[in-house]
Design a protein around this motif. Structure first.
Motif, mmCIF file in Angstrom:
data_model
loop_
_atom_site.group_PDB
_atom_site.id
_atom_site.type_symbol
_atom_site.label_atom_id
_atom_site.label_comp_id
_atom_site.label_asym_id
_atom_site.label_seq_id
_atom_site.Cartn_x
_atom_site.Cartn_y
_atom_site.Cartn_z
ATOM 1 N N VAL A 96 0.834 -1.207 0.000
ATOM 2 C CA VAL A 96 0.000 0.000 0.000
ATOM 3 C C VAL A 96 0.869 1.258 0.000
ATOM 4 N N ALA A 97 2.008 1.193 0.657
ATOM 5 C CA ALA A 97 2.885 2.365 0.776
ATOM 6 C C ALA A 97 3.713 2.628 -0.476
ATOM 7 N N GLN A 103 6.643 8.616 -4.728
ATOM 8 C CA GLN A 103 6.436 10.074 -4.743
ATOM 9 C C GLN A 103 7.307 10.788 -3.707
ATOM 10 N N LYS A 104 8.091 9.994 -2.964
ATOM 11 C CA LYS A 104 9.015 10.548 -1.951
ATOM 12 C C LYS A 104 8.299 11.340 -0.862
ATOM 13 N N TYR A 109 4.045 10.660 7.105
ATOM 14 C CA TYR A 109 2.831 10.812 6.280
ATOM 15 C C TYR A 109 2.420 9.463 5.707
ATOM 16 N N ILE A 110 3.394 8.721 5.178
ATOM 17 C CA ILE A 110 3.111 7.410 4.585
ATOM 18 C C ILE A 110 2.511 6.479 5.629
ATOM 19 N N ILE A 148 -6.562 3.891 -3.506
ATOM 20 C CA ILE A 148 -7.162 5.063 -2.869
ATOM 21 C C ILE A 148 -6.179 5.808 -1.972
ATOM 22 N N VAL A 149 -5.072 5.161 -1.553
ATOM 23 C CA VAL A 149 -4.094 5.857 -0.711
ATOM 24 C C VAL A 149 -3.438 7.012 -1.472
ATOM 25 N N MET A 150 -3.470 6.940 -2.801
ATOM 26 C CA MET A 150 -2.868 7.986 -3.631
ATOM 27 C C MET A 150 -3.802 9.185 -3.803
ATOM 28 N N GLU A 151 -4.996 9.106 -3.225
ATOM 29 C CA GLU A 151 -6.011 10.165 -3.334
ATOM 30 C C GLU A 151 -6.248 10.557 -4.793
ATOM 31 N N PRO A 152 -6.642 9.583 -5.617
ATOM 32 C CA PRO A 152 -6.867 9.866 -7.041
ATOM 33 C C PRO A 152 -8.095 10.737 -7.257
#
Length: 337
Positions: A96-97, A103-104, A109-110, A148-152
């Motif tokens: 998931v991470a 994206q560094k 936050y991750i 969804i973790v990438m907030e698309p």
């Protein structure tokens, strides 16, 4: 302008014209399903939106921006496929991470985001397990969390449940819909399963040979099919030639075909008369099949075969060859294009 707009989209693969002038609008926060048989173009449209395929003609807009020529990365879209495509040597947390690490993003936050989305998909207790230790449904929820973790801006789901057994599939349908509503994310879902589309969607777009046959809410699509294809694909309609029906009963219709839902047909061993709001027919039972809570009868009405679905009753089942009377409300005889 709608949140997503497809304008006159065409897609060709050599001589194959797969998408033929698709015009489609999607509102922000909507759960939209592209429904249709294999090869109708629904997955191709999804891939064009994601940037995995280029369109031959037309334009695609997202939140007012023309993204037709954007790369997949520029579109900020999340995708979930039928194949889970998880990294087998990574834990749930690491899978998931992964995108956030690329994206560094900061480590704190991750960690926070991963825990948040795993809680949303109900996998917090599996955070340190590997894909091989998970069930198919759990693996698919990891794939959903990774998207969804990438907030698309938009979540695309390309038949993500087709490889999962029936009971788990029904549970995941409900879970995915709840997650989408909780996050208020715009979602485009592709499936060939009409029941799945009915359960999950705000709007259904029914595809047929590269074109949209009919669009509407699940209720509209089911209750009011506009074409013979739509009536055939959605539910189990009686589709009858109007001319053949007129030989048996008086009907007012100028179309070549009419559609009647089996559950709209009232069936009785006795002639109950009519109030003028329904057409009446006499026939014989030629088939009966139990479907859990219903019995599906086939009735021969002077050469016209009618299917009728009736709630199961152990004391009221009709026998093969038995004479019966049918009543069909006139409002439930739908004209087809």
């Amino acid at each position: 302008m709608s949140y997503i707009e497809f304008k006159n989209i065409h897609k060709r693969f050599g001589d194959a014209h797969v998408l033929r002038g698709i015009d489609l609008h999607i509102e922000q926060g909507e759960f939209v399903t592209l429904l249709g048989p294999s090869g109708c173009g629904k997955s191709t449209l999804l891939r064009c939106f994601s940037g995995l395929e280029t369109v031959s003609e037309g334009e695609i807009y997202l939140d007012g921006v023309n993204i037709t020529n954007f790369t997949p990365k520029q579109r900020k879209i999340g995708m979930v496929f039928q194949q889970y495509s998880l990294f087998p040597n990574m834990t749930v947390r690491q899978n998931v991470a992964f995108g956030l690490q690329i994206q560094k993003k900061e480590k704190s936050y991750i960690e926070e985001k991963v825990k948040e989305v795993l809680d949303i998909v109900g996998l917090s207790e599996k955070i340190n397990q590997y894909p091989r230790q998970l069930s198919g449904g759990q693996q698919q929820r990891v794939a959903l969390a990774r998207a969804i973790v990438m907030e698309p801006k938009v979540l695309l789901l390309d038949e993500p449940l087709s490889a999962i057994d029936a009971l788990l599939r029904r549970n995941l349908q409900i879970e995915i819909r709840k997650i989408q509503q909780k996050l208020k994310i715009t979602a485009i879902f592709v499936t060939h399963d009409q029941e799945e589309a009915m359960v999950m969607s705000d709007t259904i777009h029914l595809f047929n040979v590269g074109q949209i046959e009919q669009s509407g809410s699940p209720e509209e699509i089911y209750a009011c099919p506009k074409t013979k294809f739509a009536a055939n694909f959605i539910g189990h309609y009686n589709i009858l030639e109007t001319a053949a029906m007129k030989k048996v009963v008086t009907v007012e219709s100028g179309s070549e075909f009419v559609a009647i839902r089996p559950e709209a047909v009232r069936i009785s061993a006795e002639d109950g008369g009519s109030d003028g709001q329904a057409v009446r027919m006499k026939g014989k039972i030629t088939g009966a099949m139990s479907r859990g809570t219903t019995v599906a009868y086939t009735v021969d009405c002077g050469g016209l075969e009618i299917n009728a679905d009736v709630l199961f009753s152990p004391n009221g089942r009709l026998g093969m060859g038995e004479e019966v009377y049918l009543q069909i409300p006139k409002k439930d005889i739908l004209e087809l294009r």
